[in-house]
Design a protein around this motif. Structure first.
Motif, mmCIF file in Angstrom:
data_model
loop_
_atom_site.group_PDB
_atom_site.id
_atom_site.type_symbol
_atom_site.label_atom_id
_atom_site.label_comp_id
_atom_site.label_asym_id
_atom_site.label_seq_id
_atom_site.Cartn_x
_atom_site.Cartn_y
_atom_site.Cartn_z
ATOM 1 N N LYS A 1 65.601 -66.994 64.434
ATOM 2 C CA LYS A 1 66.980 -66.467 64.551
ATOM 3 C C LYS A 1 65.981 -64.889 64.725
ATOM 4 N N GLU B 1 67.017 -69.159 67.593
ATOM 5 C CA GLU B 1 67.495 -68.674 68.545
ATOM 6 C C GLU B 1 67.906 -66.777 68.741
ATOM 7 N N ARG B 2 67.550 -66.265 69.953
ATOM 8 C CA ARG B 2 67.454 -64.936 70.002
ATOM 9 C C ARG B 2 66.444 -64.619 69.993
ATOM 10 N N THR C 1 67.672 -71.566 72.204
ATOM 11 C CA THR C 1 68.989 -71.143 72.548
ATOM 12 C C THR C 1 68.774 -68.832 72.865
ATOM 13 N N ASP C 2 69.269 -68.751 73.865
ATOM 14 C CA ASP C 2 69.242 -66.815 74.415
ATOM 15 C C ASP C 2 68.003 -67.086 73.811
ATOM 16 N N SER D 1 69.741 -73.845 75.267
ATOM 17 C CA SER D 1 71.029 -73.360 76.262
ATOM 18 C C SER D 1 71.058 -71.555 76.144
ATOM 19 N N GLY D 2 71.882 -71.264 75.669
ATOM 20 C CA GLY D 2 72.465 -69.979 76.758
ATOM 21 C C GLY D 2 71.430 -69.696 78.317
ATOM 22 N N THR D 3 71.078 -68.794 77.863
ATOM 23 C CA THR D 3 70.308 -68.018 78.506
ATOM 24 C C THR D 3 68.936 -67.921 78.479
ATOM 25 N N ALA E 1 70.367 -74.655 80.702
ATOM 26 C CA ALA E 1 70.474 -73.502 80.075
ATOM 27 C C ALA E 1 70.342 -72.790 81.392
ATOM 28 N N ASP E 2 70.822 -71.520 81.475
ATOM 29 C CA ASP E 2 70.569 -70.838 82.506
ATOM 30 C C ASP E 2 69.628 -70.091 82.711
#
Length: 610
Positions: free
Chosen positions: A373, A400-401, A424-425, A458-460, A496-497
């Motif tokens: 993360k 993540e991130r 994610t993201d 997932s996410g952006t 995801a976007d």
């Protein structure tokens, strides 16, 4: 993508479906099982199954994309030489194909290459090749005057075979050798390299190296605990003792050459610092190997040279294998000749990896292997990796991130320059990727899982401001092109976007933007936008659509297009359609390849329909 993760399943056999041609129809695609090796996974197979798939020196100004580097690279083919220029070539396993710029200079014994310096330098690192089984040297002269020492050359780290990877051939042909010149050369001076035996020179990195840094106040020197700065003795226990004594402070590696016969573990709450990565050198094929750490580990300003000569995926032959723990950092490092530079499992939240050189890996340069993360990987230089240069793989838990930002990747010679497998993201921004080879794209955004439990995108997902030069590949096994930038619904649809913005693509050998379901399932690529792309010189097509879905394009400008603008052939037949949605401002790619039974050839071969 490769590395070692303790407790992973044993190696599983890989298999591959073969392309079956049907008269008048598009070739049939069959499923591909990816080779899984110990805890390691081969990331190079992410294509369609039937087809191929201390006082820091001043830095040079950063390019539009990529790292701000402390050296200036000069290509041998642009220098003066009495040798022979080889290339360009994109065929895996040839010297030219695995050279930066797809060209190099072959020297016979006694032949030379003369570099006119573009900036002041007192050191040089050369990417070179000698024939298998041979050794030699490059004598160095500055303005005709010989310097003390020479650049030693060997084939030891140049010939790797990975027969379990479908379509791969002998590769990883170039290695690195470096030398302090012992004098300051100015811009405009000539540095001459003369071969003692047959040697191919790819590129020379010239650098103005700062004097060795001084030991920080209060630091614990490894020499005071018995480390041998001559390299003759094994200093591993001395390093361990210094780390234990310095807990909460700094371990100092002074100028010298230190041998570690075994890896370090139990490393936490400590800074391990050298006098500079040209001055403090550690030798050993494993450095840190631990499944967990309490964190606050900082590795900075020294070099670690491995001696990995084959890729054994069950072995943790990595600079860092496992966890550094939360809020750690790796900076100013020179890492060379390992299997993987950093194979990161366990807890690495908040890790910063910045300003490092990672050269000559048998597999990945760096892989965030799940659970990470808020990790930032920025301003690094990676060259000649044997799998993905930079990868995130969301196994066991999602990354993540995390961000890959402002890195320079050159010649990942078996897989992708940058690969995102789930998460994610995630952000991939401002990177420069050049000269991918054989089984990968410049950037891949993928839901290929390899193993379970896997956490899809997932996410952006932000892919912004990247520059891709001579990226994409023709998989040698399947004879199928892979795009410079690939979005792959391999094992699950893209939910995801995915925002791809401000991309520059130059001299792509085949296609540019590829949208595919590499597992052959026809899963949808959707929620994707491509905006603000400048594309110069395309081998085949600007858009290679091979699954169902929809992508919106805006302000994508192509000059020097190939056979057509769009190849739109979703597979399997009848699985659905792919919609190229025009968001406005597009130009130079408004034709479509007419025949889904054939692939466009580079150079504009074949008829396109308007």
């Amino acid at each position: 993508m490769d590395g070692t993760n303790e407790g992973a399943p044993e190696r599983a056999p890989g298999s591959a479906g073969r392309r079956t041609a049907r008269a008048g129809r598009r070739p049939l695609r069959t499923a591909l099982a990816v080779a899984v090796v110990g805890a390691a996974v081969v990331g190079a197979l992410g294509a369609l199954p039937d087809a191929a798939e201390a006082g820091a020196p001043a830095k040079a100004p950063a390019a539009t994309a990529g790292a701000a580097l402390p050296f200036t690279s000069q290509e041998a083919e642009d220098a003066t030489t009495d040798g022979t220029v080889v290339g360009p070539d994109h065929t895996q396993g040839t010297l030219a194909s695995e050279a930066s710029g797809r060209k190099a200079v072959k020297l016979a014994a006694g032949q030379s290459v003369d570099f006119e310096l573009k900036a002041a330098a007192n050191a040089v690192d050369v990417a070179y090749n000698v024939p298998d089984g041979q050794e030699g040297s490059l004598a160095v002269r500055v303005n005709g005057e010989a310097v003390e020492g020479e650049l030693t050359t060997t084939s030891r780290h140049s010939y790797l075979d990975t027969p379990w990877i479908a379509g791969s051939t002998t590769h990883h042909l170039f290695a690195d050798t470096r030398l302090l010149l012992g004098r300051d050369a100015a811009a405009g001076d000539t540095v001459t390299l003369t071969a003692s035996a047959e040697t191919t020179v790819d590129v020379a990195d010239f650098e103005q190296v700062a004097a060795p840094a001084e030991m920080p106040s209060g630091a614990v020197s490894v020499v005071d605990h018995g480390a041998d700065p001559t390299g003759a003795g094994d200093s591993a226990q001395a390093f361990r003792d210094a780390i234990a004594a310095a807990r909460g402070g700094t371990v100092w590696i002074p100028e010298g050459d230190f041998t570690l016969g075994s890896e370090l573990n139990g490393v936490s709450d400590v800074t391990i610092q050298g006098a500079g990565n040209w001055h403090s050198v550690v030798r050993g094929s494993r450095f840190v190997n631990q499944t967990q750490s309490a964190g606050n580990v900082h590795l900075k300003d020294f070099a670690v040279f491995g001696d990995v000569t084959e890729r054994v995926d069950g072995n943790p032959d990595n600079f860092v294998n496992g966890s550094l723990g939360a809020n750690s950092s790796v900076s100013g490092m020179w890492v060379q000749n390992f299997k993987v530079g950093l194979w990161l499992t366990g807890t690495n939240d908040g890790l910063e990896v910045t300003g490092n050189r990672i050269l000559g890996m048998a597999a990945d340069g760096l892989n965030l292997n799940g659970t990470a993360k808020d990790v930032t990987v920025s301003d690094n230089f990676l060259r000649n990796t044997g799998d993905d240069a930079l990868a995130m793989w969301s196994l066991n838990a999602a990354n993540e991130r995390c961000a890959f930002t402002g890195n320079t990747v050159v010649q990942p010679n078996l897989a992708n320059g940058i690969a995102i497998y789930g998460g994610t993201d995630i952000t991939v921004s401002g990177n420069l990727v050049k000269d991918t080879n054989a089984l990968g794209s410049g950037i891949a955004v993928s839901n290929q899982k390899f193993l379970d439990p896997f956490f899809p995108l997932s996410g952006t997902i932000t892919v912004s401001g990247n520059e891709l030069v001579r990226t994409g590949a023709l998989n040698p096994n399947w004879k199928h092109p892979m795009g410079a930038l690939r979005v792959d619904a391999y094992d699950s649809a893209i939910e995801a976007d995915v925002r791809i913005t401000d991309t520059t693509v130059r001299d792509s050998p085949w296609s540019v933007f590829e949208f595919v379901s590499g597992g052959g399932k026809g899963l949808a690529v959707q929620n994707v936008t491509v905006s603000g792309a400048t594309v110069e010189n395309t081998g085949t097509v600007a858009v290679q659509a091979e699954t169902r879905g929809e992508v919106e394009f805006s302000d994508v400008v192509v000059t020097g297009g190939g056979a057509a603008g769009v190849y739109n052939c979703p597979f399997p037949e009848g699985s659905g359609t792919f919609t190229v949605r025009d968001g406005g401002g597009n130009s130079g790619w408004d034709t479509e390849w007419p025949d889904c039974a054939t692939w466009p050839e580079p150079g504009g071969t074949g008829a396109a329909r308007g």
